[in-house]
Design a protein around this motif. Structure first.
Motif, PDB file in Angstrom:
ATOM      1  N   MET A   1      12.694  -1.708  -4.552  1.00 50.94           N
ATOM      2  CA  MET A   1      12.823  -1.854  -3.111  1.00 50.94           C
ATOM      3  C   MET A   1      14.317  -1.861  -2.744  1.00 50.94           C
ATOM      4  N   ALA A   2      14.651  -2.326  -1.542  1.00 51.03           N
ATOM      5  CA  ALA A   2      16.021  -2.176  -1.036  1.00 51.03           C
ATOM      6  C   ALA A   2      17.014  -3.113  -1.709  1.00 51.03           C
ATOM      7  N   GLY A   3      16.565  -4.234  -2.274  1.00 57.75           N
ATOM      8  CA  GLY A   3      17.435  -5.085  -3.071  1.00 57.75           C
ATOM      9  C   GLY A   3      18.414  -5.957  -2.299  1.00 57.75           C
ATOM     10  N   LEU A   4      18.102  -6.322  -1.053  1.00 57.10           N
ATOM     11  CA  LEU A   4      18.977  -7.247  -0.320  1.00 57.10           C
ATOM     12  C   LEU A   4      18.676  -8.695  -0.652  1.00 57.10           C
ATOM     13  N   LEU A   5      17.464  -8.979  -1.044  1.00 58.49           N
ATOM     14  CA  LEU A   5      17.053 -10.330  -1.426  1.00 58.49           C
ATOM     15  C   LEU A   5      16.757 -10.315  -2.925  1.00 58.49           C
ATOM     16  N   PRO A   6      17.656 -10.854  -3.746  1.00 55.64           N
ATOM     17  CA  PRO A   6      17.447 -10.800  -5.196  1.00 55.64           C
ATOM     18  C   PRO A   6      16.125 -11.457  -5.587  1.00 55.64           C
TER      19      PRO A   6
ATOM     20  N   LEU B   1       0.828  -1.216   0.000  1.00 52.13           N
ATOM     21  CA  LEU B   1       0.000   0.000   0.000  1.00 52.13           C
ATOM     22  C   LEU B   1       0.859   1.260   0.000  1.00 52.13           C
ATOM     23  N   HIS B   2       2.144   1.094   0.311  1.00 52.94           N
ATOM     24  CA  HIS B   2       3.039   2.245   0.448  1.00 52.94           C
ATOM     25  C   HIS B   2       4.293   2.061  -0.403  1.00 52.94           C
ATOM     26  N   ALA B   3       4.169   1.271  -1.467  1.00 49.13           N
ATOM     27  CA  ALA B   3       5.346   0.904  -2.252  1.00 49.13           C
ATOM     28  C   ALA B   3       6.023   2.120  -2.880  1.00 49.13           C
ATOM     29  N   GLU B   4       5.250   3.056  -3.393  1.00 49.97           N
ATOM     30  CA  GLU B   4       5.852   4.241  -4.012  1.00 49.97           C
ATOM     31  C   GLU B   4       6.669   5.021  -2.995  1.00 49.97           C
ATOM     32  N   GLN B   5       6.097   5.227  -1.802  1.00 53.62           N
ATOM     33  CA  GLN B   5       6.801   5.991  -0.774  1.00 53.62           C
ATOM     34  C   GLN B   5       8.055   5.260  -0.309  1.00 53.62           C
ATOM     35  N   LEU B   6       7.960   3.939  -0.156  1.00 46.86           N
ATOM     36  CA  LEU B   6       9.135   3.175   0.241  1.00 46.86           C
ATOM     37  C   LEU B   6      10.217   3.206  -0.833  1.00 46.86           C
ATOM     38  N   SER B   7       9.805   3.208  -2.105  1.00 42.29           N
ATOM     39  CA  SER B   7      10.785   3.223  -3.198  1.00 42.29           C
ATOM     40  C   SER B   7      11.562   4.532  -3.239  1.00 42.29           C
ATOM     41  N   GLN B   8      10.959   5.589  -2.676  1.00 44.35           N
ATOM     42  CA  GLN B   8      11.605   6.907  -2.683  1.00 44.35           C
ATOM     43  C   GLN B   8      12.357   7.201  -1.392  1.00 44.35           C
ATOM     44  N   ALA B   9      12.317   6.255  -0.452  1.00 44.29           N
ATOM     45  CA  ALA B   9      12.964   6.458   0.856  1.00 44.29           C
ATOM     46  C   ALA B   9      14.438   6.105   0.744  1.00 44.29           C
ATOM     47  N   ALA B  10      15.204   7.002   0.140  1.00 44.67           N
ATOM     48  CA  ALA B  10      16.604   6.724  -0.178  1.00 44.67           C
ATOM     49  C   ALA B  10      17.456   6.524   1.074  1.00 44.67           C
ATOM     50  N   ALA B  11      17.219   7.319   2.113  1.00 39.43           N
ATOM     51  CA  ALA B  11      18.025   7.208   3.337  1.00 39.43           C
ATOM     52  C   ALA B  11      17.779   5.862   4.011  1.00 39.43           C
TER      53      ALA B  11
END
Length: 429
Positions: free
Chosen positions: A337-342, A288-298
């Motif tokens: 997303m954060a990309g730790l799990l391919p 539900l918050h994927a866009e906001q999480l994708s922009q959470a660079a920090a």
């Protein structure tokens, strides 16, 4: 001695949660101290029931929680409260163990909720079957979606020797829902007014209430003191609208193991706290918050840095989804997303996993459950699989990538404290 009821039904969708919330709020307004429990694995219903009762809501489940901890929780509630309400799961006899098994284990009478919207006299046959099949002690009935006083009288007459305890009329407005269940209470602006209205509309027989027998819940022996395996360690827990599926008992267990806890919000682009020795990403609604999480660079940079530094990261369901390469939301939009799990996560319209499961570990089985609508496509080979209960067939994949452990599996930490401590400690290898 305390008044206690297990509120159950013939199936899901009969209005158990609505009725339990209405009854809890009504009793609180009558000056009663009310403690509510939820039978079986659940995160969302307890949030609503906590709002209705004004007290924390814990899980009771003879398999996941275990009879000893169930007994301890009920004993503590009996000391603190005038009334204990336990909302059942699915139908009264569904599951192994079932809500009926829990009621019988602790001598708690059952209050049956029936959706009477499309029936009248048949209500009696339904309730007598619920009582006699087990059997269970049937305290009474709360009839939902009653159309009129005449309708209520027909239902009451059909019940014969079982009292009609209360009725609730058809609602012009129901509690809002989404794919995983009810919408969270904090997202409904007038939730308290809605709960007050339900309590007002619950036609409640105070004479029948006063005649309910009290339950003798025996004091439970205190649990053994746990070794402070996580003493001196700080565990950072993600907690916001995207990550809120967190058993209160899990938080308590980490503290009991000696950990210091700190909370942060990936959704607000807060980085992993610098003092964190381990990170816990519980489930929730990242879709539900994927866009906001994708922009959470920090946030993304900080979790990648923690992983590169070998900091233990435990990610469950929604937490795992936020650590994949991409997440496709319900509209089909794909977000980084954060990309730790391919791998790639995609939402789907059908349920992908549901039920109690256990994760084999070197310290024994860690019990919990799974409930998700998304799927993960990854080339990472699972380090292990959970085992479904009670079928014993293969369940969810459990992944290990460096210091990250991730799965759709939601663990109930008190089921195996030693296994939990191992998850949050830096590997010696």
């Amino acid at each position: 001695m305390v008044k206690a009821l297990l509120i159950a039904a013939v199936s899901s969708g009969q209005g158990k949660t609505t009725v339990t919330a209405a009854l809890a709020r009504k009793l609180v307004r009558l000056g009663k101290r009310v403690r509510v429990f939820k039978c079986g694995p659940d995160f969302i219903d307890p949030m609503l029931l906590e709002r209705a009762s004004g007290a924390p809501v814990r899980s009771l489940d003879l398999w996941m929680v275990g009879q000893e901890l169930c007994s301890q929780q009920l004993s503590q509630a009996a000391v603190e409260a005038d009334v204990i309400l336990i909302e059942g799961v699915m139908g009264l006899y569904d599951g192994t163990p079932s809500s009926a098994d829990l009621a019988r284990a602790f001598g708690v009478p059952v209050m049956a909720v029936i959706d009477a919207g499309s029936m009248a006299q048949t209500a009696g046959a339904l309730v007598h079957g619920l009582r006699d099949y087990g059997p269970v002690e049937m305290a009474g009935v709360i009839a939902n979606r009653i159309a009129s006083e005449g309708h209520a009288k027909m239902v009451a007459t059909s019940l014969r020797d079982i009292p009609l305890f209360a009725t609730l009329p058809k609602q012009t407005r129901s509690l809002p829902e989404r794919h995983l269940g009810l919408v969270l209470p904090g997202e409904v602006n007038d939730i308290d007014q809605l709960l007050d209205n339900l309590a007002d509309q619950l036609a409640f027989d105070e004479t029948a209430w006063n005649q309910l027998r009290e339950v003798d819940i025996a004091p439970a022996p205190a649990g053994e003191a746990l070794p402070a395996t996580l003493a001196g360690k700080t565990v950072a827990i993600a907690r916001d609208a995207a990550f809120m599926f967190l058993y209160p008992a899990n938080v308590d267990m980490l503290r009991a193991l000696g950990a210091t806890l700190t909370f942060f919000s990936p959704l607000a682009n807060e980085p992993v706290p610098a003092q964190a020795d381990a990170v816990y990403l519980p489930g929730g609604y990242p879709e539900l918050h994927a866009e906001q999480l994708s922009q959470a660079a920090a946030w993304q940079a900080s979790i990648r840095a923690a992983h590169a530094a070998g900091t233990p990261i435990v990610a469950e369901c929604g937490g795992m989804m936020a650590l994949a390469d991409t997440l496709a939301d319900q509209a089909g939009a794909v977000w980084n997303m954060a990309g730790l799990l391919p791998g790639a996560v995609a939402m789907q319209p059908r349920l992908a996993g549901l039920g109690s499961q256990g994760l084999p570990t070197p310290q024994g089985v860690l019990r919990g459950h799974t409930f998700h609508y998304s799927k993960l496509e990854t080339k990472v080979e699972p380090a292990a699989y959970t085992v479904k209960h009670p079928s014993a067939i293969q369940g969810e994949a459990w992944y290990r990538v460096g210091s990250l452990t991730a799965s759709y599996f939601h663990a109930y930490f008190p089921s195996n404290p030693a296994a939990v401590a191992a998850l949050f400690l830096r590997s010696e290898t």
